[in-house]
Every structure is written in C-alpha cells, then in structure tokens.
Write a protein that holds these residues in place. Sequence first.
Motif, PDB file in Angstrom:
ATOM      1  N   ILE A 183      65.695  60.898 -15.984  1.00  0.00           N
ATOM      2  CA  ILE A 183      65.339  60.055 -17.356  1.00  0.00           C
ATOM      3  C   ILE A 183      64.517  58.942 -17.155  1.00  0.00           C
ATOM      4  CG2 ILE A 183      67.519  58.079 -18.157  1.00  0.00           C
ATOM      5  CD1 ILE A 183      69.781  60.453 -17.226  1.00  0.00           C
ATOM      6  N   GLY A 184      64.043  58.156 -17.901  1.00  0.00           N
ATOM      7  CA  GLY A 184      62.972  57.330 -18.464  1.00  0.00           C
ATOM      8  C   GLY A 184      61.906  56.840 -17.933  1.00  0.00           C
ATOM      9  N   GLY A 185      61.012  58.393 -17.287  1.00  0.00           N
ATOM     10  CA  GLY A 185      60.036  58.137 -16.656  1.00  0.00           C
ATOM     11  C   GLY A 185      59.284  59.829 -17.067  1.00  0.00           C
ATOM     12  N   GLY A 186      59.931  59.986 -18.809  1.00  0.00           N
ATOM     13  CA  GLY A 186      59.772  61.299 -18.788  1.00  0.00           C
ATOM     14  C   GLY A 186      59.798  62.452 -17.960  1.00  0.00           C
ATOM     15  N   GLN A 187      59.433  63.745 -18.466  1.00  0.00           N
ATOM     16  CA  GLN A 187      59.464  65.009 -17.480  1.00  0.00           C
ATOM     17  C   GLN A 187      58.569  64.746 -16.685  1.00  0.00           C
ATOM     18  OE1 GLN A 187      61.395  66.836 -21.231  1.00  0.00           O
ATOM     19  NE2 GLN A 187      62.529  67.754 -19.102  1.00  0.00           N
ATOM     20  N   GLU A 188      57.812  64.215 -15.775  1.00  0.00           N
ATOM     21  CA  GLU A 188      56.785  64.022 -14.736  1.00  0.00           C
ATOM     22  C   GLU A 188      56.778  65.185 -14.177  1.00  0.00           C
ATOM     23  OE1 GLU A 188      53.732  62.955 -16.381  1.00  0.00           O
ATOM     24  OE2 GLU A 188      55.662  62.833 -18.164  1.00  0.00           O
ATOM     25  N   THR A 203      77.749  54.147 -16.219  1.00  0.00           N
ATOM     26  CA  THR A 203      78.390  53.348 -15.017  1.00  0.00           C
ATOM     27  C   THR A 203      77.691  52.204 -15.799  1.00  0.00           C
ATOM     28  OG1 THR A 203      76.107  54.029 -15.092  1.00  0.00           O
ATOM     29  CG2 THR A 203      77.281  54.967 -13.608  1.00  0.00           C
ATOM     30  N   GLU A 204      77.937  51.325 -14.499  1.00  0.00           N
ATOM     31  CA  GLU A 204      77.116  49.628 -14.795  1.00  0.00           C
ATOM     32  C   GLU A 204      75.983  49.599 -15.050  1.00  0.00           C
ATOM     33  OE1 GLU A 204      78.673  46.579 -12.360  1.00  0.00           O
ATOM     34  OE2 GLU A 204      80.527  47.441 -12.165  1.00  0.00           O
ATOM     35  N   ARG A 205      74.853  50.641 -14.377  1.00  0.00           N
ATOM     36  CA  ARG A 205      73.282  50.150 -14.786  1.00  0.00           C
ATOM     37  C   ARG A 205      72.993  51.893 -14.505  1.00  0.00           C
ATOM     38  NH1 ARG A 205      71.190  47.762  -9.678  1.00  0.00           N
ATOM     39  NH2 ARG A 205      73.185  48.056  -8.974  1.00  0.00           N
ATOM     40  N   TYR A 206      71.601  52.333 -15.246  1.00  0.00           N
ATOM     41  CA  TYR A 206      71.429  53.127 -16.121  1.00  0.00           C
ATOM     42  C   TYR A 206      70.198  53.932 -14.758  1.00  0.00           C
ATOM     43  CZ  TYR A 206      73.937  53.651 -20.031  1.00  0.00           C
ATOM     44  OH  TYR A 206      74.672  53.490 -21.050  1.00  0.00           O
ATOM     45  N   ASP A 246      66.052  62.467 -11.354  1.00  0.00           N
ATOM     46  CA  ASP A 246      65.829  61.087 -11.178  1.00  0.00           C
ATOM     47  C   ASP A 246      65.833  60.121 -12.228  1.00  0.00           C
ATOM     48  OD1 ASP A 246      63.617  60.646 -13.260  1.00  0.00           O
ATOM     49  OD2 ASP A 246      62.221  62.175 -11.753  1.00  0.00           O
ATOM     50  N   THR A 247      66.363  58.615 -12.089  1.00  0.00           N
ATOM     51  CA  THR A 247      66.308  58.129 -13.475  1.00  0.00           C
ATOM     52  C   THR A 247      65.836  56.632 -13.124  1.00  0.00           C
ATOM     53  OG1 THR A 247      67.923  56.187 -14.306  1.00  0.00           O
ATOM     54  CG2 THR A 247      69.346  57.065 -11.983  1.00  0.00           C
ATOM     55  N   VAL A 248      64.689  56.294 -13.355  1.00  0.00           N
ATOM     56  CA  VAL A 248      63.690  55.524 -13.077  1.00  0.00           C
ATOM     57  C   VAL A 248      63.582  54.491 -14.654  1.00  0.00           C
ATOM     58  CG1 VAL A 248      62.750  57.108 -11.859  1.00  0.00           C
ATOM     59  CG2 VAL A 248      61.686  56.600 -13.711  1.00  0.00           C
TER      60      VAL A 248
END
Length: 475
Positions: A28-33, A67-70, A106-108
């Motif tokens: 999540i967040g940076g593509g499926q790198e 969650t409070e933050r992603y 990952d979540t970035v």
Amino acid sequence: MDKSTLTTHQKALQINLDSQKYGTFAEIGGGQEVVRWFFKVGGAAGTVAKSISAYDMTVSDAIYGPTERYVCQERLSRMLDHEYDLLIDRLEVKRGKNTQFFVFADTVTIQGYQQRMDCHGWMGIRFQDNPMGKWNDVIIHVRFLEQERLQQQETLGILGVNLIYGAFYYNQDLVLFIESLMDNIAPGKIEIDLIDTSGHLFEKIDLRLLNLQLLVSGLTPVILFTPNGKAVQPSDLLYKKAILIERGRFEPVTNLNMEMMEVARAKFLQEPEIADAAKLEIMEITTRNLLTEMGTIDKENFIQRIELLCALKQHVLISNYAEFYEISTYLNRFTKNLIGLVLGIPLLQELFNEKYYSYVEGGILEAMGRLFKKKIKLYVYPTFDPQTSKLITAENLEIKGPIKHIYNYLLESNHLIPLHPINPPLKSFSPKEVTEYIKSGDPRWKELVPIRVVEIIREKKYFGYKELEEASSNH
C-alpha cells in the motif's frame, strides 16, 4: 554464491526457483514495487500466491480494520495477520507439507502529486522456516531520503526483495541479515531506524542489540528506547515535542547526571513558548562514548547502561552524532518546538574550542550557525574547579580568543542558560572514576549514583562488580 555478488534480479529469481517458498504480497502506498521484481525475473507462478494493493482507505479498512494512521506498525501488523491467516486457511491442506508459506507487506508514503516532506514506511515479512512450521516476523521502519517518487519506488522494490531474501537465507546470521538490507542500495537513499522480530527463530535475540546493529552498520544515525527498554521508531516519540536532552557516558548514570536534568527541567518548563507543548526528556549516548580502547563496542556494557537509565524511567537515545549541531539538526526533522541541550562546563568548553571543528568547512562559525539556527538553547550546569576551589558557571567561564564575542552574545541573548542548583557541586569527578571505584571496591561509588542504580549494580554484578566480589572472597 557469496551474498555480496547477488543482484536484486538474482535474489528474486532464486526465491522464484525455490519450490518451497510461496506466499502473498500486500503493498500500500508506493505501488507494487516489490512483487514487480518477482514478475519481472520470471518464474513468479512458483512464488506468488496473491498480490494485492488496497489503496482506497475505505477498502483498506474493510479488509484490515481501521487504524488511526495508515502508515504505522499497527496497520502493517494487521496486514500480516489477515493475509497470513487467509493463506494458511486456503492452501495449507493442499500444499502445506512441502511449502514454507510467507506474507510480505508494506505500507508507505512516498512523493506524490503534492510534495511531501516526510516519506517513510513500514515493511515486514511473516514466514515459516520449515513446512508446517510456526511463523516468524521481521518488521522494519524505513525513511526515504531521496526526493523523487520514481527513485523512492525503485529503492522500495529493492529493499523489499532484500528483506524477503534475508529472512529466508540469512536468519541465522542477523548481522549479515541487517547489512544485506542495503544490498544494491547506495548510501544516502534510505535510513532504517527500527527493526522488530518475533517467533521461535528469534526467541534468544536481544532487540536492543539488534537495533544497535542498525547504528553500527550505518543504516541509521539514531536509535531510541522508551523507559521500558523497547526500541521505537524515533518520529513517533519526537513529533512536535519540546525536547530536553542530556548527553553523557552514563557508565553508570550518576546523581550528578540526574541533578543536571532536574535543574535544567525547572528552567525549561519556565519557557513561555512551550507552555502548551508536549514535552520529552532524553538521555543521549553517542557511539563514540560506547567505544572501548580497542575501538569496538562492548555489547554487555551497552546493555548495562541502557538498563540503568531505563530503571530511572528515562528515554535513551543512541546516536552517531559527535557534534551538538548534528543531533539538533536531526531532532529538527520532527519538531519545530524548543530543543534544550543540557551540559556541564567541561563539555561547554569543548563546544567553544575551535580545534574540534577543523573538519567543518566553515569551522566553528559554521558549526555555531548550524546549532543555533533553530529554536535551540543550552542549559549549562556549573562545575567545581579544584585548582582554584571556585565554582565555574556559564557567567564566569573564561573563553579565550575572538570566539568569546559569540559566546557573550549567546549568553546575553538567552541562548545559553546558566543553571544555579540549590546545592552546587563542591567537588568534581569523572564518570570513569565511578567505574573504577566499582571495580576496585572503593565504597565511594555508592554515594555518587542513585539508590536504585546501586541496587541493580549489586544485584546483577554490573561494571566488574562480580569479579571484585569473587576476588575478595578468595583472600
């Protein structure tokens, strides 16, 4: 093949060709790198059970829970929990006897259409080290230092492959594992400032030493521990705080160390600009102050210092920063509030000695400019001069040479705050003297450290105390 010769392509391909490795990629967040590497090198059908990227917040919450933050460790843990349970539920009966299942997640947050100042993320892998075995986790926090989105995405993909490969093939050598995280990533692109492990593979691992290795291996300039001894991601604690920090050896922490912080705190809390700000006190040890005469770090000694500070409910920061302007610059990444540096006269004298800045292009002037360009104040504790039998304070300290004019300006403009304890020190001693007292059996050490520290040193035989007792009993 030696690990130093492995490219990212080779690592991904080796995993793809290993028929036992099979799992899910959730990004999540940076593509499926990360998963892209496994598709790119060929043979991904032997490794990738599923690839998912739940970008929409509502969709992500529906899958993993709110969650409070992603971008946080809690979100990453929920991703690992959810995807691993699904993987086992759907595939264990079919192929569990011959498969080491894993989930990478990952979540970035990286650069996007709108410019971001703080690009970072959480990354982890849950994996079996044997078919039908129990799972193990490795989780890291990464901070992206590059400014371009495509560069950050490329680095993210390489780091993810390194993490997966290291978890499977280097889990018996965690120094090698940590250093391999930077394979094919040039210095200055990322910092990894936290590592966390769990599972039977890592039951005997001391996470304090594992995080220290991040510092020793150059993956981060700072690690931070809470009073319970747990390593934490620094920005979570430092964000928007007014920070009071004292640098020292703390070998062991002394009454004087605690007195300096207490007197500085009283002054710090009087600053009107931080009246409504959350506040944080930190004890800092530089890696230079951890080195032995052989130039290495005594890990047992490191643990002893951390435990004693934590026993006194202190946050502990370990840094690679030799100069005060370096640590203040680091802290300013996370807060625009006032930062107070607590120090004694001997350290203040070093701070205004030009010979210590020969490696700085602009010398002491540049160093002072860097130190005081933000909201920085120095809280200066007095010291007793045995030669003159006088108390030296920030007001009467003699600074020689032209730099004295800058010193006087900082003093008059309240950037240097003199501290005046109710009971000023009537004698001076060095931290090394306290350690020598402990080793030699001189009972004076007990008068120089907090009662709780005395109890722990005697109970756990720290700083050579055990050897002394045994030696005494043999005479």
